[in-house]
Write a protein that holds these residues in place. Structure first.
Motif, PDB file in Angstrom:
ATOM      1  N   UNK D 171     -23.408  27.693  13.078  1.00  0.00           N
ATOM      2  CA  UNK D 171     -23.515  26.981  14.356  1.00  0.00           C
ATOM      3  C   UNK D 171     -24.404  25.746  14.237  1.00  0.00           C
ATOM      4  N   UNK D 172     -25.643  25.957  13.813  1.00  0.00           N
ATOM      5  CA  UNK D 172     -26.594  24.841  13.863  1.00  0.00           C
ATOM      6  C   UNK D 172     -26.158  23.688  12.960  1.00  0.00           C
ATOM      7  N   UNK D 173     -25.784  24.032  11.723  1.00  0.00           N
ATOM      8  CA  UNK D 173     -25.390  22.947  10.824  1.00  0.00           C
ATOM      9  C   UNK D 173     -24.167  22.219  11.353  1.00  0.00           C
ATOM     10  N   UNK D 174     -23.241  22.967  11.932  1.00  0.00           N
ATOM     11  CA  UNK D 174     -22.046  22.323  12.496  1.00  0.00           C
ATOM     12  C   UNK D 174     -22.454  21.373  13.605  1.00  0.00           C
ATOM     13  N   UNK D 175     -23.332  21.864  14.464  1.00  0.00           N
ATOM     14  CA  UNK D 175     -23.778  21.024  15.571  1.00  0.00           C
ATOM     15  C   UNK D 175     -24.512  19.819  15.045  1.00  0.00           C
ATOM     16  N   UNK D 186     -27.353  14.926   4.111  1.00  0.00           N
ATOM     17  CA  UNK D 186     -27.060  16.089   3.301  1.00  0.00           C
ATOM     18  C   UNK D 186     -26.830  15.679   1.848  1.00  0.00           C
ATOM     19  N   UNK D 187     -26.118  14.582   1.685  1.00  0.00           N
ATOM     20  CA  UNK D 187     -25.845  14.103   0.332  1.00  0.00           C
ATOM     21  C   UNK D 187     -27.136  13.635  -0.320  1.00  0.00           C
ATOM     22  N   UNK D 193     -32.398  17.652   4.927  1.00  0.00           N
ATOM     23  CA  UNK D 193     -31.252  18.012   5.757  1.00  0.00           C
ATOM     24  C   UNK D 193     -31.408  19.430   6.276  1.00  0.00           C
ATOM     25  N   UNK D 194     -31.753  20.322   5.391  1.00  0.00           N
ATOM     26  CA  UNK D 194     -31.920  21.723   5.798  1.00  0.00           C
ATOM     27  C   UNK D 194     -32.991  21.848   6.887  1.00  0.00           C
ATOM     28  N   UNK D 195     -34.099  21.168   6.628  1.00  0.00           N
ATOM     29  CA  UNK D 195     -35.195  21.257   7.583  1.00  0.00           C
ATOM     30  C   UNK D 195     -34.751  20.744   8.943  1.00  0.00           C
ATOM     31  N   UNK D 196     -34.105  19.610   8.954  1.00  0.00           N
ATOM     32  CA  UNK D 196     -33.720  19.004  10.226  1.00  0.00           C
ATOM     33  C   UNK D 196     -32.653  19.828  10.936  1.00  0.00           C
ATOM     34  N   UNK D 197     -31.729  20.332  10.154  1.00  0.00           N
ATOM     35  CA  UNK D 197     -30.582  20.958  10.792  1.00  0.00           C
ATOM     36  C   UNK D 197     -30.767  22.439  11.097  1.00  0.00           C
ATOM     37  N   UNK D 198     -31.674  23.094  10.393  1.00  0.00           N
ATOM     38  CA  UNK D 198     -31.723  24.550  10.604  1.00  0.00           C
ATOM     39  C   UNK D 198     -33.043  25.052  11.166  1.00  0.00           C
TER      40      UNK D 198
END
Ligand SMILES: Nc1ncnc2c1ncn2[C@@H]1O[C@H](COP(=O)(O)OP(=O)(O)OP(=O)(O)O)[C@@H](O)[C@H]1O
Ligand SMILES: Nc1ncnc2c1ncn2[C@@H]1O[C@H](COP(=O)(O)OP(=O)(O)OP(=O)(O)O)[C@@H](O)[C@H]1O
Ligand SMILES: [Mg+2]
Ligand SMILES: [Mg+2]
Ligand SMILES: O=P([O-])([O-])[O-]
Lengths: 263, 464, 414, 332, 263
Positions: D171-175, D186-187, D193-198
Motif C-alpha cells: 500500500x504505502x509504496x504504491x501510494x 528509488x533508482x 526511498x525506503x525511509x520516505x515511502x515506508x
C-alpha cells in the motif's frame, strides 16, 4: 465483701463516689463489688498485689474502660453527685473533668507546646493564640516544668527525660482544668530523683484537685497519700486514713501484704 | 543399574551404617558411663549413627553426581568407536539426534525408533551403558565403604559426633541462605550484561532523557539516536503506578485500615480483612482482562460522553484505577501495621484527654504513624511500577507524554514484554532495550524499597 | 504568675454546640472509613460477578444430535480392528460432514464445529458395534451456533438455532471437554487441562525448590546468623528479592536459564525455577516471622537444660513455627500460581495442544492460557477466558482460604 | 522432551517447533491440532507467534534441537534473512506457500464508510510524505476532500511484523509512487526511498497495536471513527461488528483476495529446515497435514485463510513431497 | 567498686566463683566487675532495683548470655574450679550441670512427661523407657508435683496452673541432675499460695544443690536465702549473710533500698 461505703472523717468534701462497682472482662470478673468515696483536696492511694484490679477500678472512674471492648461495668459511680455512666453523661467531657496520668510517660510525638495545647484545643477552651499561650505556661508551671522547658517549647515532648515527660503528661492533664486526676503508677518507670520530683508535685497539686494514685511502692503510698485503699483479688479489703492502714491494719490480709508476705 | 536402584542401594548402606555405628556407640558408652565421669560420654549414640551414615553417603553421592555427568560422554565415545557408528550421517544435528534416539531407546525413555538408522546403535548403547553403569556403581560402593569405615573407626564415647553433624546442618542452612545472594547476583549480572551491550549502541543520556520512544524506527534502520528515549515510558509508569493508582489506593487503603482497626466490631474485622486481602490475591492477568474488557470501554464511553478529546480505549486511567484497587490491601495492611505500632499509650493518652476517636486518629495516631504510612506507600509505589500484566493488557503501547488520563500511555514493563515477546528481533538494540529498561526498573524499585524499609524500620525502632 | 481562670462551664450552650459539632465530625469520619471498606468490597464483588456472568457459559456447550448411518457411509475402517491409527485414517471428517449435510442441510458445515468428527471417533472407540447400525451421535455445535444458542449471536446463527430447535436436535449440556481438554483453535473444543497440568508441574518444581531453601534460610537467619556483613548482605538480598518486580525474574530466567544454561524453552522446569526464585523470599520472610513468634522462653527453656542450638531449632522452634511457615508458603505459592509476566519471558506462551508429560516438556500455565485466550480472534474465546479465570480464582481462593484457616487455627498466643 | 546435552549425544526433540508470523499462527495451530488428531500418540507441535521478522531470526539461528524447525511468514523471506540463515549453517531451506491473506482495512459498522486509495493511506500515515517535511494532516479531509472531517486514527500492526512489511510494500509504496519524484528516488537512493515511502508517522495518529489484534477489533467497535489494519481472517471473524473499507474501490472478499485483484493481497509461507526433516519425528506428517487442508474447501479456509490459486497449490503440494531447496537468488 | 571476692564463713564449700566479671551489651556495660562465691548447700539471693544487672549476672553463670549476640563477658567464672568460659568447656554439658528456672514459667508445649523427659533424653541419661519413667517420677516428686499430676502425665504441661508450671520447670531442671540451680524471679508471676509452695520447695532442695535466686521481693529474699547479694547499677554493693544484710546493712545504698527509698 464490703458493699457499704467506707467513708472517713465527715469534714471532707466527697468528689466521687462508687457504689458496689463490678467490672467484668468478658466472663472474668476483675472487680467484685467495690464501694468507695474519693475526697476533694486529698490524695487517695490504691495499693495491692499485681493483678488485684487497681488499674481496672481506677479506669472505671473516667470510663477509660469503655475503650476495652470486652470490659463491662456494673454499679454506680458519681462525680459531684452526677452518675457518670448515665446516658446523658458525655464521655468526652467527663474525661476532661477527670484527667489521667499513666504508668509509662506517654507524651504525644509533638512539641512540648502542642502536647499541652492539645486538650484545650480539642475542647475549645482557649479563645485565641494568646489565651492558649497563657494556658500552656500556667499548666507547665503547675506541673513544675516551666523553668526547665520554657526555652524549648517547640522541641519534641519525647526528647525530654522520663521524669520530665511524666510531668509533661501531668501538665497536659492539668491544662483542661480537671477536677479529679487519676494516676496509675506514675513513678514506676522513673528513677529515684524523678520519683521524688513527682511526689513533690503531687503534694503541691493536692489542694486543688482530688487525686487518686495507684502505686506498687508502699513507701510511696505512705509518703504521698492521706487515704489508702488496699485491693486484693478484685475486692477492696480495707480503706482508711493512710497512717492507720500502715501502722494498724484492721484486716489480716492487709497486714500480710504490708509486711511482704506476698505480692 | 537404574537411578532409583542405586539410590535405594545407597540408602540401604546409609541405614546399615547408621544402625551399626549407633549400636557400637551405645555399647562403648555403657562401658564408659560405668566409669562415672559425666563428660566421659559426649554425644548420643544416634549422632554417631548419623556421623557414620553421612560419611558413607556424601562422598559416594558426590561421586555419583559427577559420574552422572561424565558417564554419558564416555558411553557415547564407546558407542562411536563401535562399527555400527560408522554409518552415521556427517551432519552434526542428525547425527546427535540419532545417537540421542538410540540412547533413549537403550535407556527405556523411548519405545521405538522413529529412525531405523538409530536401531542399529541401540545394542552398542545398551552395552556401553551397562558397562559404565557397573563401573560407576562399583566405584560408588568403594567410596561408601571407605567413608563409612573411616568414620566408624572414630566412634568413641568422647568423640564429639554431635558437634560434627550439627556443623554440617549449619553449613547446609548457610548454603541455602546464600542462594538469595546468588539470585540477586544473577539478576544484576543478567541485566547488566545485556544493558552494557545496549548502551554500547545507544547513548545512555539519549536513553534516560530522550523524549521519543520508537524502537520501530530503529528496527527499520533509521538509527538508534531518536528511537530509545525512555522518558515517555518513565512518565507513563509514574502516571499510572505512582499517581493514578495511588490516588485510588491511598485514601481507600488508609481509610479501610482505620475503619477496620479502630471502628469495626471484631466480627466484622475478622471477615472483612481477608475479603479485602483477596483483592491482592487475584492474579494480575485477571485484573488486566477486567481492565481491558470492562473498565476501559466504560471509561472511554464516559470520556466521550463528557466530551473529552483524545479518549482512548486503552487509557492510563483504566489501568491505573484497577491497579489502585489491587494495591488497596497492600496499603491498608501497611497502614494497619503502622497504626498498630503506635503504642496503645498514645491512644489512651489522647482519649483520656477527652478526645473523640476520630480526633485521636487524625491528630495523634496518623501523625505518629506517618513515617510508617509513607514507607508503606513507597513500597506500594514500587510494587505498582513493577506491575506488568494490567498495563500490558489495558494501558496500550503508545509512548505518549500526556497528562490526559483518558489517553493511552505505555509503561516500562509493557515495553519489556512487548520487546521480548511477540514481534521480536534478537540481538538488536530493540531487544536489548528490554534489559536496559529492566535494569532501570530494578534500580528504581530497589531504591524505593531500601528507602521505604529504612523509613519503616527507623520508625518502628522509635517506639521500641 | 498568670491570671486564674474560671472553672470551665461544661454545660454552657456554646460547649454543647461544640460537642455536637465534634460528634458530627466523628460520624463523618467513621462513615468515610466504612465507605472505603464497602467500596473496595464492592469492586471485588463486581469483578467476581462479571467473571461469573461471562464465564459460567464457558462451562456448557451446545450439541447437535446427528443420525449417522455407519454401514452406508464410506468409512475406511475395519470394524474388527479399531486402532487410533486406523481411526485417524478412516476418513471420519468427511463422513461426519456428509452425514451432517444429509441431516441438517447443505450449510451443515457451518453448524457443527470443525472438529466435530472427533465426537464420532470417540463414539466408535467407546463402542465399535455401532459401526453396524445407524446411531445418534451428539456433535458439538460451531462457535456461532453455540453463541447464538446460549446468548446472542449473528442473525443468521439465530435463525439456524431456531431451525435446529424446531428439529429438536439442539441441546446444551455441561462441557466436560473444557475440564479435560487442552489448548486449541476452536473455542468449542478447548479445555484447560493442559494449562492446568502445566500449572501443577510448575508449582511442583517451585515448591520443591523454594520450600526447603526458604525454610533453611529463615532458620539460619533467625536462629543462627551472627550479625556480620555476610548476613547483612543475605538479609538485604532477601528483602529486595521479595520486592523485585516479577518481570525482572522473567528477564533473569530468559538470560540465565535459557540463553546461558540452555535449559528447555517453554518448559515447566524453567518456569518453576523462575517462580521458585520469586517465591523463596516470600517463604523466608513468612518463615522468619513465624520463627520470631515462637516465644524466646521456649528457646531459653531448652538451652537452659543443655540442648544444643540445632536441637533447640529442630525439636522445638521448627515444629512450633511450622503452621506459620506453611501459611506463608501457601500464600507464596498462590502468588506464583497467578503469575504471568515472568513466564511470558521464558516462552511459556506457545500453542501446545497436548498436556505436558513432564517438567521438561513445553507447557503453558493457567494465567498464561488466560492471557493467550484473551487475545484470540474468535468470539467464543471470551466466555472460555472468563471460565478459565473462574477455575483459576477458585484455586487461588481455596489456597488463600486454606492459609487463613491455618492462620486462625494455629494462631498461638503465648 | 529435551534431554541434557551430556557428552556427544546431542539433544533430541520429539515435538515440532514453529515460530513466526501472527498472521499464519492461527492456521499453523489449526494444522497442529489436525496433526495431533491424525497422528495419535504424537506430541503436539509447539507454535509460537513471534512475528515474521522475529521468527526468521530464531529460525535462522542454526540447525539443532534448540532451534525451530519451521518459520511461518506473512511475506517472503528477505535476502538478508536468507543470508543470515546460510551464515548460521541453515543451508537447505524449503519454501512452501500455504495460502493467501488480504491486508484488510476495516472500520466499525457504525463508521463513516471510508473509501481509500493507496495514495490516501500513504499521505495519511507517512511520517514524511514525499520527503516534504513532517506529516501535518490532522483529519481525513486534510488528506483528501472526498473524505469526512474526522481525525485520523489508525490501529495497525507494529514494525517487524510481516503485516507491517506488507502494508509498506503493498500500500504505502504504491501510494508513494504516485509521485514521480519518488520513483526516480528509488533508482537513485534506495535507502532514502525506503525511509520516505515506508516510515510511518509517530504522533499518535497511527497506533502501533502490538499483537493484540483482537483488541484492535474491540477498539474499532468502540470507536466508530477509527480505522483498523489487520489480516483478512480477523475481518471475516468479526463481520458482525466491522465492515470492510474498499481500496481503489475493491472490497476485500474471498474472491478478490484469492484472485489477487484486491491490492492488499499477499501470500503466506512456511519455511522448513531440510536438515530437521530426519531428526524431528512427524515433521513430514505436519507438512502433509498442511497440504491436505489448504484447498478452498479445506479446514484452513474455514479459519479465514484464503486458498492460493490452483497452480500455486499444486506447486506447493509438489514442494511438500520433494522438498526443493530455496534458491537465495530468487529473493529480494 | 569491689573486685575483691566477698567470701563468707569458711566452713562452707564453694561451688562457683566469679572474679571481676564484666558484662557488656554492645558498648553498654551492664555488669561492672563483680566477684562473688556461690556456696554449696546454700541459697544465695540476688536483690536490687530493676535493671541493676541481677539477671545478666545470673545468666553468665551458665553461659545463657552466649545466646545474646551483643553480650560479651570478661573475667573468670569457675565451676568446681574449672573455668566455664574455657574453649574446652562444652556449653551443652555446662547447662546440664547448672540448671535454670525462669521468671515466667516456660514449660514446653508438650506433655508433662515429655517436659521432664526431654533433658534426660538429649543427654542420654536414661538407659530405656523404664529408666526414664523412674527419672520422671523422681524429678516430679522432688519438685513436689508428683501427687498433683501423676494421673495426667500425658496432659499438656501448658494446661497446668502457673504455680504448677513453675514447679514443672523446676522438675525439668532437676531431671538432668544439676549441681547448681539458678532461678530468676521464679515467683514473680505467681499468686501468694503458689509462691509459698515454691519457697517451701526451695527449702527442701537446698541440701542437694547450690541455689541462686533473683528476687524483687525483699521479704522473699529474707525468707528463703542464707546469703544475699545486693546489686545496684551493675555493681555488687554488698554481699553477706542474709540476716546481716537485712538487719544491719553496711552500705548506705543497701539500707535505702531495703527501706523502700527507691526501686
Ligand atoms: N483488657 C483486659 N482484658 C481481660 N482481662 C484484663 C484486662 N485488663 C486487665 N485484666 C485482668 O483484670 C485483672 C485486674 O487487672 P488490673 O490491670 O486492674 O490489675 P492491677 O492491680 O492494676 O495490676 P498491676 O499492679 O499489675 O498493674 C487481672 O487479672 C487482669 O489480668
Ligand atoms: N539483651 C540485652 N541487650 C542490651 N541491653 C540489655 C539486654 N538485657 C539487659 N540489658 C540491659 O542491661 C541492664 C541490666 O539488665 P538486667 O535484665 O540484668 O537487670 P535486672 O536487674 O534483672 O532487672 P529486672 O529486675 O528488671 O529483671 C539493663 O540496663 C538492661 O537494659
Ligand atoms: Mg495496673
Ligand atoms: Mg531480671
Ligand atoms: O505477525 P505477522 O504476520 O504480521 O508477521
Amino acid at each position: 465483701m464490703m458493699h457499704e461505703p467506707q467513708t472517713l472523717t465527715p469534714a471532707t468534701e466527697t468528689k466521687m463516689t462508687a457504689r458496689d462497682v463490678k467490672v467484668f472482662y468478658g466472663d472474668k470478673q476483675a472487680i467484685k463489688g467495690v464501694s468507695i468515696d474519693v475526697d476533694m483536696d486529698h490524695v487517695t492511694a490504691f495499693i495491692g498485689p499485681s493483678g488485684c484490679g487497681k488499674s481496672t477500678f481506677l479506669r472505671t472512674l473516667n470510663r477509660m474502660n469503655d475503650t476495652v471492648a470486652s470490659a463491662r461495668v456494673e454499679g454506680a459511680i458519681t462525680l459531684d453527685g452526677e452518675d457518670i455512666y448515665a446516658p446523658s453523661m458525655d464521655v468526652v467531657q467527663l474525661r476532661a473533668r477527670v484527667g489521667m496520668v499513666f504508668q509509662k510517660p506517654n507524651p504525644f510525638p509533638k512539641s512540648i507546646y502542642e502536647n499541652i495545647a492539645y486538650g484545650p484545643r480539642i475542647h475549645g477552651l482557649a479563645a485565641g493564640k494568646a489565651d492558649l499561650d497563657v494556658i500552656v505556661e500556667k499548666s507547665l508551671r503547675r506541673a513544675g516544668l516551666w523553668d526547665e522547658v520554657k526555652d524549648r517549647l517547640h522541641d519534641s515532648g519525647t526528647a525530654l527525660s522520663g521524669g520530665q515527660q511524666q510531668r509533661l503528661c501531668i501538665g497536659r492533664a492539668i491544662a483542661v482544668e480537671p477536677e479529679v486526676i487519676l494516676m496509675d503508677e506514675p513513678c514506676s518507670a522513673l528513677d529515684p530523683i524523678a520519683t521524688a520530683k513527682i511526689e513533690e508535685l503531687i503534694h503541691e497539686l493536692r489542694g486543688r484537685y482530688a487525686i487518686v494514685i495507684v502505686t506498687h511502692n508502699m513507701q510511696q503510698a505512705a509518703r504521698v497519700s492521706q487515704r489508702t485503699a488496699f485491693f486484693h483479688l478484685g475486692e477492696l479489703v480495707e480503706y482508711g486514713v493512710t497512717s492507720d492502714i500502715f501502722t494498724n491494719p484492721r484486716q489480716e490480709r492487709t497486714k500480710d501484704y504490708i509486711t511482704g508476705r506476698y505480692g | 543399574m537404574t537411578g532409583p536402584a542405586i539410590f535405594l542401594l545407597l540408602a540401604g548402606l546409609g541405614a546399615i551404617a547408621w544402625v551399626s555405628a549407633r549400636a557400637r556407640a551405645l555399647r562403648l558408652q555403657t562401658v564408659a558411663r560405668a566409669s562415672g565421669r559425666r563428660d566421659a560420654v559426649h554425644s548420643l549414640p544416634g549422632y554417631h549413627g548419623w556421623y557414620v551414615a553421612l560419611w558413607t553417603l556424601i562422598p559416594a553421592g558426590i561421586f555419583l553426581a559427577i559420574w552422572a555427568n561424565v558417564a554419558p560422554g564416555l558411553v557415547t565415545q564407546t558407542v562411536l568407536a563401535d562399527p555400527a557408528a560408522q554409518s552415521l550421517p556427517a551432519d552434526a544435528f542428525s547425527r546427535s539426534a540419532l545417537l540421542g534416539e538410540a540412547r533413549n531407546i537403550a535407556s527405556g525413555a523411548q519405545a521405538a525408533a522413529f529412525n531405523p538408522a538409530a536401531q542399529a546403535l541401540v545394542e552398542p548403547y545398551r552395552a556401553a551403558i551397562r558397562e559404565y553403569g557397573i563401573i560407576g556403581v562399583v566405584l560408588a560402593l568403594v567410596l561408601a565403604f571407605a567413608g563409612g569405615a573411616y568414620a566408624f573407626t572414630r566412634v568413641r564415647p568422647d568423640f564429639r559426633a554431635r558437634t560434627r553433624v550439627e556443623r554440617l546442618v549449619m553449613a547446609t542452612l548457610l548454603i541455602a541462605s546464600l542462594l538469595a545472594i546468588v539470585t540477586t547476583l544473577g539478576i544484576v549480572v543478567s541485566l547488566l550484561w545485556e544493558s552494557i551491550r545496549f548502551f554500547s549502541m545507544v547513548n545512555p543520556i539519549d536513553f534516560l532523557f530522550g523524549t521519543k520512544w520508537s524502537p520501530q524506527s530503529a528496527a527499520l534502520g533509521y538509527g538508534n539516536k531518536d528511537a530509545f528515549g525512555a522518558v515517555p515510558l518513565f512518565w507513563g509508569t509514574i502516571f499510572i503506578g505512582a499517581i493514578i493508582a495511588m490516588i485510588v489506593a491511598i485514601p481507600l487503603g488508609l481509610m479501610s485500615a482505620i475503619y477496620l482497626t479502630q471502628y469495626a466490631r471484631p466480627q466484622v474485622r475478622k471477615w472483612m480483612k481477608p475479603i479485602l486481602e483477596v483483592l491482592a490475591g487475584v492474579p494480575t492477568v485477571v485484573y488486566g482482562y477486567f481492565a481491558a474488557l470492562t473498565i476501559a470501554p466504560a471509561l472511554r464511553d464516559f470520556a466521550v460522553a463528557i466530551g473529552i478529546h483524545g479518549a482512548s480505549s486503552e487509557s492510563a486511567l483504566a489501568a491505573g484505577l484497577v491497579m489502585g484497587v489491587m494495591i488497596i490491601p497492600f496499603v491498608s495492611s501497611m497502614a494497619d501495621d503502622s497504626i498498630a505500632a503506635v503504642p496503645q499509650s498514645m491512644r489512651d493518652g489522647s482519649l483520656a484527654m477527652g478526645a473523640t476517636t476520630s480526633e485521636t486518629i487524625r491528630k495523634v495516631l496518623i501523625p505518629a504513624a506517618l513515617p510508617g504510612v509513607v514507607g508503606g506507600v513507597l513500597l506500594a509505589v514500587s510494587r505498582a511500577i513493577g506491575e506488568t500484566m494490567i498495563v500490558v493488557m489495558a494501558a496500550g503501547l503508545a509512548a505518549n507524554l500526556t497528562l490526559n488520563p483518558f489517553a493511552s500511555v505505555t509503561t516500562v514493563t509493557t515495553q519489556i514484554v512487548q520487546l521480548l515477546t511477540g514481534d521480536q528481533e534478537f540481538d538488536s538494540a530493540k531487544t536489548l532495550a528490554a534489559f536496559a529498561l529492566g535494569l532501570v526498573l530494578f534500580i528504581v524499585t530497589l531504591l524505593l524499597n531500601i528507602v521505604a524499609l529504612r523509613v519503616v524500620k527507623k520508625y518502628r525502632e522509635a517506639y521500641e | 504568675m498568670t491570671v486564674e481562670r474560671l472553672p470551665t462551664d461544661w454545660k454552657s450552650d456554646a460547649m454543647q454546640k461544640r460537642i455536637a459539632r465534634r460528634y458530627a465530625a466523628e460520624r463523618r469520619f467513621k462513615f468515610a472509613g466504612l465507605f472505603a471498606v464497602a467500596l473496595s468490597a464492592a469492586f471485588l464483588a463486581f469483578l467476581l460477578f462479571t467473571m461469573l456472568g461471562n464465564g459460567l457459559r464457558g462451562f456448557t456447550r451446545t450439541e447437535i444430535a446427528l443420525q449417522v448411518d455407519f454401514p452406508a457411509s464410506p468409512l475406511l475402517l475395519d470394524p474388527a480392528n479399531i486402532t487410533d491409527q486406523g481411526l485417524a485414517g478412516a476418513n471420519l471428517p468427511m463422513v461426519t460432514s456428509e452425514a451432517a449435510k444429509k441431516a441438517l442441510g447443505p450449510d451443515a458445515d457451518a453448524l457443527i464445529a470443525p472438529t466435530a468428527w472427533t465426537a464420532v471417533r470417540n463414539a466408535i472407540k467407546a463402542d465399535p458395534r455401532i459401526l453396524g447400525r445407524t446411531e445418534t451421535v451428539r456433535l458439538p455445535a460451531s462457535t456461532a451456533i453455540d453463541l447464538a444458542a446460549k446468548s446472542k449471536g449473528t442473525p443468521e446463527a439465530e435463525a439456524a438455532v431456531a431451525r435446529l430447535k424446531q428439529q429438536g436436535v439442539l441441546s446444551t449440556g455441561f462441557n466436560m471437554g473444557f475440564l479435560t481438554g487442552s489448548d486449541g483453535t476452536d473455542p468449542t473444543q478447548v479445555g484447560i487441562w493442559g494449562a492446568f497440568k502445566g500449572s501443577l508441574l510448575t508449582m511442583l518444581v517451585t515448591l520443591l525448590l523454594s520450600f526447603p531453601v526458604g525454610v533453611a534460610t529463615a532458620l539460619y537467619l533467625e536462629e543462627y546468623a551472627r550479625k556480620n556483613w555476610m548476613t547483612d548482605i543475605i538479609e538485604v538480598s532477601i528483602n529486595n528479592l521479595a520486592a523485585v518486580p516479577s518481570i525482572i525474574f522473567g528477564l533473569l530466567g530468559l538470560s540465565i536459564f535459557l540463553n546461558f544454561l540452555h535449559l528447555p524453552r517453554s518448559a515447566a522446569l524453567v518456569g518453576g525455577m523462575t517462580l521458585a526464585l520469586m517465591t523463596m523470599p516470600v517463604i523466608v520472610i513468612a518463615g522468619r516471622n513465624a520463627i520470631k513468634s515462637v516465644p524466646p522462653s521456649i528457646r531459653d527453656a531448652a538451652l537452659g537444660i543443655g540442648a544444643s542450638p540445632v536441637q533447640v531449632v529442630f525439636q522445638h522452634v521448627l515444629p512450633l513455627a511450622l503452621p506459620g511457615i506453611l501459611t506463608g508458603t501457601i500464600i507464596g505459592m498462590a502468588r506464583a500460581l497467578g503469575e504471568t509476566a515472568p513466564l511470558l519471558m521464558i516462552g511459556m506462551r506457545a500453542f501446545i495442544a497436548t498436556p505436558p508429560g513432564g517438567i521438561s516438556d513445553p507447557a503453558t500455565v493457567l494465567p498464561v492460557q488466560i492471557f493467550l485466550w484473551s487475545d484470540e480472534v474468535s468470539k467464543g474465546f471470551v466466555e472460555k477466558t472468563s471460565a478459565a479465570i473462574i477455575v483459576l480464582l477458585i484455586f487461588l481462593l481455596a489456597m488463600n482460604g486454606l492459609a487463613i484457616y491455618l492462620r486462625n487455627k494455629f494462631e498461638k498466643r503465648w | 522432551g529435551d534431554q541434557g546435552a551430556g557428552g556427544g549425544a546431542g539433544a533430541t526433540r520429539d515435538q515440532i517447533r514453529a515460530v513466526g508470523s501472527s498472521t499464519v499462527y492461527p492456521f499453523a495451530t489449526a494444522v497442529a491440532e489436525l496433526f495431533v488428531q491424525g497422528n495419535p500418540g504424537m506430541k503436539s507441535p509447539i507454535v509460537e507467534s513471534t512475528g515474521t521478522g522475529g521468527g526468521m531470526k530464531l529460525f535462522c539461528a542454526g540447525v539443532g534441537a534448540q532451534y525451530p524447525d519451521i518459520a511461518d511468514a506473512s511475506r517472503r523471506m528477505k535476502k538478508a534473512e536468507f543470508e543470515m540463515c546460510q551464515q548460521n549453517g541453515v543451508k537447505e531451506i524449503v519454501e512452501i506457500q500455504v495460502g493467501v491473506d488480504g491486508l484488510a482495512f476495516a472500520e466499525s459498522k457504525k463508521g463513516p464508510g471510508f473509501k481509500l486509495t493507496p495514495r490516501i493511506v500513504y499521505e495519511a500515515l507517512a511520517a514524511n510524505p514525499y520527503g516534504k517535511g513532517p506529516n501535518k494532516t490532522q483529519s481525513w479531509k486534510d488528506v483528501d476532500p472526498s473524505l469526512p472531517a474526522i481525525p485520523i486514527s489508525v490501529f495497525g500492526p507494529p514494525s517487524t511484523s510481516g503485516t507491517r512489511d506488507s502494508l509498506a510494500e503493498l500500500i504505502l509504496e504504491k501510494g508513494c509512487q504516485s509521485d514521480e519524484a519518488m520513483k526516480a528516488l528509488k533508482e537513485k537512493n534506495e535507502d532514502e526511498y525506503k525511509a520516505t515511502c515506508t516510515r510511518i508517522r509517530e504522533d499518535g495518529k497511527y497506533v502501533d497495536s502490538g499483537e493484540n489484534d483482537n483488541l484492535i477489533v474491540q477498539k474499532l467497535g468502540a470507536n466508530p471513527n477509527a480505522l483498523g489494519i489487520f489480516g483478512f481472517s480477523f475481518l471475516e471473524e468479526n463481520k458482525d461488528t466491522l465492515k470492510d473499507v474498499p481500496i481503489n474501490g475493491v472490497e476485500a472478499t474471498y474472491e478478490t483476495v484469492s484472485s489477487g485483484q484486491y491490492p492488499g493481497a499477499r501470500p503466506l509461507y512456511i519455511y522448513v529446515k531440510k536438515a530437521h526433516m530426519q531428526a524431528v519425528p512427524g515433521l513430514q506428517a505436519y507438512l502433509n497435514a498442511f497440504a491436505a487442508n489448504w484447498d478452498p474447501d479445506g479446514v484452513l479456509t474455514k479459519r479465514g485463510m484464503v486458498a492460493s490459486p490452483e497452480d500455486v497449490r499444486k506447486a506447493s503440494g509438489e514442494a511438500v513431497k520433494s522438498l526443493p531447496t530455496l534458491d537465495g537468488a530468487a529473493l529480494k
